[in-house]
Design a protein around this motif. Sequence first.
Motif, short mmCIF file in Angstrom:
data_model
loop_
_atom_site.label_atom_id
_atom_site.label_comp_id
_atom_site.label_asym_id
_atom_site.label_seq_id
_atom_site.Cartn_x
_atom_site.Cartn_y
_atom_site.Cartn_z
N THR A 6 0.83 -1.21 0.00
CA THR A 6 0.00 0.00 0.00
C THR A 6 0.87 1.26 0.00
OG1 THR A 6 -0.10 0.14 2.41
CG2 THR A 6 -1.79 -1.19 1.34
N PRO A 34 -4.19 3.36 2.54
CA PRO A 34 -4.28 1.92 2.29
C PRO A 34 -4.68 1.57 0.86
CG PRO A 34 -6.09 2.69 3.71
CD PRO A 34 -5.38 3.89 3.19
N LEU A 70 0.96 6.55 8.66
CA LEU A 70 2.19 5.98 8.11
C LEU A 70 2.16 4.45 8.03
CD1 LEU A 70 5.12 6.53 7.18
CD2 LEU A 70 5.77 6.65 9.58
N ASN A 71 2.67 3.95 6.91
CA ASN A 71 2.75 2.52 6.62
C ASN A 71 3.92 1.88 7.40
OD1 ASN A 71 3.28 0.02 5.37
ND2 ASN A 71 2.65 0.77 3.36
N LEU A 126 2.96 12.66 13.65
CA LEU A 126 3.76 12.83 14.86
C LEU A 126 5.18 12.32 14.58
CD1 LEU A 126 0.97 11.51 17.24
CD2 LEU A 126 1.72 13.88 17.00
N PRO A 127 6.11 12.62 15.47
CA PRO A 127 7.49 12.14 15.25
C PRO A 127 7.53 10.61 15.17
CG PRO A 127 7.43 13.78 17.02
CD PRO A 127 6.00 13.45 16.69
N ALA A 154 3.43 12.63 21.93
CA ALA A 154 3.09 11.28 21.44
C ALA A 154 3.92 10.95 20.21
CB ALA A 154 1.61 11.22 21.12
N ASN A 155 3.96 9.66 19.88
CA ASN A 155 4.71 9.22 18.71
C ASN A 155 3.78 8.79 17.59
OD1 ASN A 155 6.88 9.56 20.39
ND2 ASN A 155 6.96 7.38 20.95
N GLN A 156 4.33 8.76 16.40
CA GLN A 156 3.55 8.35 15.24
C GLN A 156 3.15 6.88 15.36
OE1 GLN A 156 2.26 10.13 12.78
NE2 GLN A 156 1.38 8.26 11.94
N ARG A 157 1.88 6.62 15.13
CA ARG A 157 1.37 5.26 15.09
C ARG A 157 1.55 4.72 13.68
NH1 ARG A 157 -3.54 5.09 14.46
NH2 ARG A 157 -3.77 7.19 15.28
N LEU A 158 1.70 3.41 13.54
CA LEU A 158 1.93 2.84 12.22
C LEU A 158 0.76 1.96 11.79
CD1 LEU A 158 5.69 1.90 12.67
CD2 LEU A 158 4.74 3.95 11.63
N ARG A 159 0.51 1.98 10.51
CA ARG A 159 -0.61 1.25 9.91
C ARG A 159 -0.09 -0.03 9.28
NH1 ARG A 159 -1.60 1.41 4.74
NH2 ARG A 159 -0.24 3.20 4.43
N GLU A 160 -0.83 -1.13 9.41
CA GLU A 160 -0.45 -2.38 8.75
C GLU A 160 -0.50 -2.17 7.23
OE1 GLU A 160 0.70 -5.08 10.12
OE2 GLU A 160 0.38 -4.33 12.16
N ASP A 161 0.40 -2.85 6.53
CA ASP A 161 0.50 -2.69 5.07
C ASP A 161 -0.52 -3.60 4.38
OD1 ASP A 161 1.46 -1.93 2.58
OD2 ASP A 161 3.06 -3.43 2.60
N VAL A 162 -1.78 -3.27 4.51
CA VAL A 162 -2.85 -4.09 3.94
C VAL A 162 -3.77 -3.19 3.10
CG1 VAL A 162 -4.83 -5.56 4.47
CG2 VAL A 162 -2.79 -5.64 5.93
N VAL A 163 -4.04 -3.62 1.87
CA VAL A 163 -4.89 -2.82 0.98
C VAL A 163 -6.35 -2.92 1.45
CG1 VAL A 163 -5.74 -2.54 -1.39
CG2 VAL A 163 -3.36 -3.23 -0.98
N THR A 164 -6.92 -1.78 1.79
CA THR A 164 -8.34 -1.78 2.16
C THR A 164 -9.16 -0.83 1.30
OG1 THR A 164 -7.91 -0.13 3.85
CG2 THR A 164 -7.93 -2.41 4.58
N GLU A 165 -8.47 -0.07 0.44
CA GLU A 165 -9.18 0.87 -0.43
C GLU A 165 -9.43 0.23 -1.79
OE1 GLU A 165 -10.52 3.85 -0.28
OE2 GLU A 165 -10.03 4.26 1.82
#
Lengths: 477, 95, 484
Positions: A19, A24, A51-52, A279-280, B58-69
Amino acid sequence: MEWEMVIGLEIHAQLATKTKIFSPASTAFGAEPNTQACAIDLGMPGVLPVLNKQAVRMATKFGLAIDAEVARTSVFARKNYFYPDLPKGYQISQFELPVVGVGELEIDLEDGSTKMIGVTRAHLEEDAGKSLHEDYHGMSGIDLNRAGTPLLEIVSEPDIRSAAEAIAYAKKIHSLVQYLEICDGNMQEGSFRMDVNISLRPQGQEEFGTRAEIKNLNSFRFMEKAIAFEFDRQMDILEDGGKVVQETRLYDVDKGETRSMRSKEEANDYRYFPDPDLLPLVIDEAYIEEVRKELPELPNEKKHRFITHLGLSAYDANVLTGSRELAAYFEAVAEAAGGENKIAANWVMGELSAALNKENTKLSDSPVTAEMLGGMIKRISDNTISGKIAKQVFEAMWSGEGDADTVIEKKGLKQITDSGAIESLIDEVIAANPAQVEQFKAGKEQLMGFFVGQVMKVSKGQANPGQVNQILRDKLK
Amino acid sequence: MSLEKQDVEKIAHLARLAIDESAIPGYAEDLSGILDLVDQMSAVDTDGIEPLAHPHDANQRLREDVVTEENQRELLQSNAPQTDAGLFLVPKVIE
Amino acid sequence: MKEKTLAELSALIAQKEISSVELTQYYLDRIERLDGGLNSFISVTQEVALKQAAAADQKIAAGTAGPLTGLPMAHKDIFCTQGVRTSCGSKMLDNFIAPYNATVVEQVSNAGMVMLGKTNMDEFAMGSSNETSYYGAVSNPWDTDYVPGGSSGGSAAAVAARLTPIATGTDTGGSIRQPAALCGITGLKPTYGRVSRWGMIAFASSLDQGGPMAQSAEDAALLLNEMAGFDPKDSTSIERDVPDYSANLNDSLKGVKIGIPREYFSEGLEGGVENVVQDAITEYRKMGAEVIDIDLPNTNLAVPTYYVVAPAECSSNLSRYDGVRYGHRCDDPKDLEDLYKRSRGEGFGDEVKRRIMIGAYTLSAGYYDAYYLKAQRLRRLISEDFSNAFSKVDVIMGPVTPNTAFRKGEKADDPVSMYLSDIYTIAVNLAGLPGMSIPAGFSDNMPVGLQLIGNHFDESKLLNLAHQYQSVTDWHRQAPAGIE
């Protein structure tokens, strides 16, 4: 005056994620226009980036592979400019705090020497879309499928001094990102693009000259030509007492020259600032150790192992570690060949490469698998076939006639090692060539080759050449 | 901080905003007034103070690399001023 | 009916004394009859509303309804609503039909609430008077010659005039609290990151926060229960459990420490406003709270700091409006630059252009350190003022605005004086804190708001203090005369 060129490279490697970096939507190549551009990629009102995870992991892998400092904290920034392929009016990139800091890479030069090239930084950013220049009612069409694709921009130090070094460096990075499986390296599809910063200075001068940037090169050959052209262009300007303009240029493939990009002529003021929607990015020690464990054997490590453990020459080791796939193929061949490493290397770099080139086939599609090639080499080393017959076997395997043993069996190519059988062949040849026998006996020793050739001919190449020599000598005494 | 006509023109260009010639003096005055307000910041010494970009640490959250769109081109282009063959159209782009 | 709060209407629906369709029709009729003079709605979504109401009635009949099922509400026109025009008060998005729902819209709809329409607002939420809207100014229901405040002026006026029982708003520098104060309603700006920003059209990303605008603290708690929560689609959303905001409304105020910042009672504060605020503080003393003087020494820097941070973020956030993929496009662009400049020049109003230009200027080469970075450092100082204060007190109290509502046109030509009217609200956004405005009385017949500021994630405490005050006063029950 003698001029020295100073080159720095910026390489954009498209990360092999499923993605986009912040959405996504799929990154698959070749979809219908705008079918893989979701609301986030289109910069619709109210959308936000997330972020990915995989992109971060890939960037971390690269950082570790070049012994760079992986930033414990890095920050995404907005680079603001207007362009139709840039939907939000800014590109999310990293500016002051990139994810990968200073590292270095050893490159191999043609003369067998090596050189260290510094990597200034590598940062994550999103790709732009595409402007299509075909005519749509007098307008340009915008396809945003590529918008938001993750890129790792790898920036070198200005350590490069020739086109050859530039290519060696670019190829090394190209091979490394594929080794790491973070980029497919497909240059036709734009997965690996290079920008070249080039300036000239009089030999011996410390200070850098004014540079021009040649953008978006997607082939090593074009890069070489573009550098050569640019060297001449800048040299002509400087020798005429002129000044090189700092600008962005494009390489025109058809004309073989670089030209100024007029649309980007005006000085850009990108107004970078930290993206408040993100965010950082914080990476901790445990994560880095976890990623480090996933690293494959890197090209240089592999090369050294090929030399020290497999007994290959530096040249062979370098060629065979050029890609992870080739190295893996070679190692499988060598193993199936029972440790005939040198012969395996010769066959992979020789017959196999030639056949692949000739048929324009990828290694992964080779009809001769590593096991088949290794099996064949084994038959050379156990004297079942000679090296010469092996070429015939290889061709048969390539045409799909089965593995080496099948081909040898079916075509009856097994080497004749029975001395009785060889003796009778030799007797046949002696009987058929009385004149030559006379001359030989009279001292014309060069005719030995003729006899061997004749024997091999009647044996259809299957007689063991060593034995033929030996027995012939005895018989003709 | 007082902005001149050419400053306003430069900023308007940077922000890609067409501003009527006749409106420029008004903008110059308003923007200068705002910058005067903003310049009160300089009264405080901020040496050694870490910039604060976000209210939370706070720190950046990360998204799983999965196509959902999935492809939603038709819906997403329904607001577009001009399209053809799935492309957004703009005046000719010259490189 | 119109006097009823959301909580009371919820009881009526639960007892099946009225159906959602009837209630919805009642409010649609009020909007039809009364909004002509107020202009608080940009779009009235009658069809959507009646459909949602019918669906709600089915749920109620089936016994699957929640506490808010079938209750009407309105969204500020900054929240994307799928299939419905989402204009953000701008000509730029006059023709924009959102292709998706904001998370807040989704949550409120999942709770079974009925959307009456989209409320008016300052263009792209930039303004404190609702006069920058492309759809015209909104009138203050207490006196239609006066502004309702902004930028959530439409939501504030609509709730004050009881055209809707409740509405959503957004607050970047005071845009919920200031119009709530000027219109005599209850508004809550939650902690930054508490309510998802997905689908909430961005003005200044590090400051924007959505929240409820209601008749009472009890109502605000009900809506916040639905609006709040972690959203994986918003990187700045906070992963933290949402408490039941209705649970602590009746807690005793005995021993609660209220801080009164000296800086909020200095020059510039109108006497009538000050008196109302002091009376309210006295009321809290009576309820057992302890009142302590505190200092927020960098208060006077909040406005200058804000007018660097917010325009910088907005100049970049609004670059996407380029006439290519959606929104206003100029006629016959002769080239790309012409397309950009005229589409944006025509699509944006003056105040938006001013802020975009200020932002572009302060971020440009050579000025970044002096402006943007400096502002971020000051932002830390301002934020630290609050953390110091919250080590001593539970809640901070003071005025929302230095004055009551001003006349339309009075400050329209003087941006700086308009900006300065946000002096007490802006710091709260810079620090990301929750803040509330509740009606506390009148000055010259116009409403005055009392501001409550809490520590991060202390919304429950603010709602508790507000509700207790509303249990012993009836300011929040007073509705403007002349709107029947």
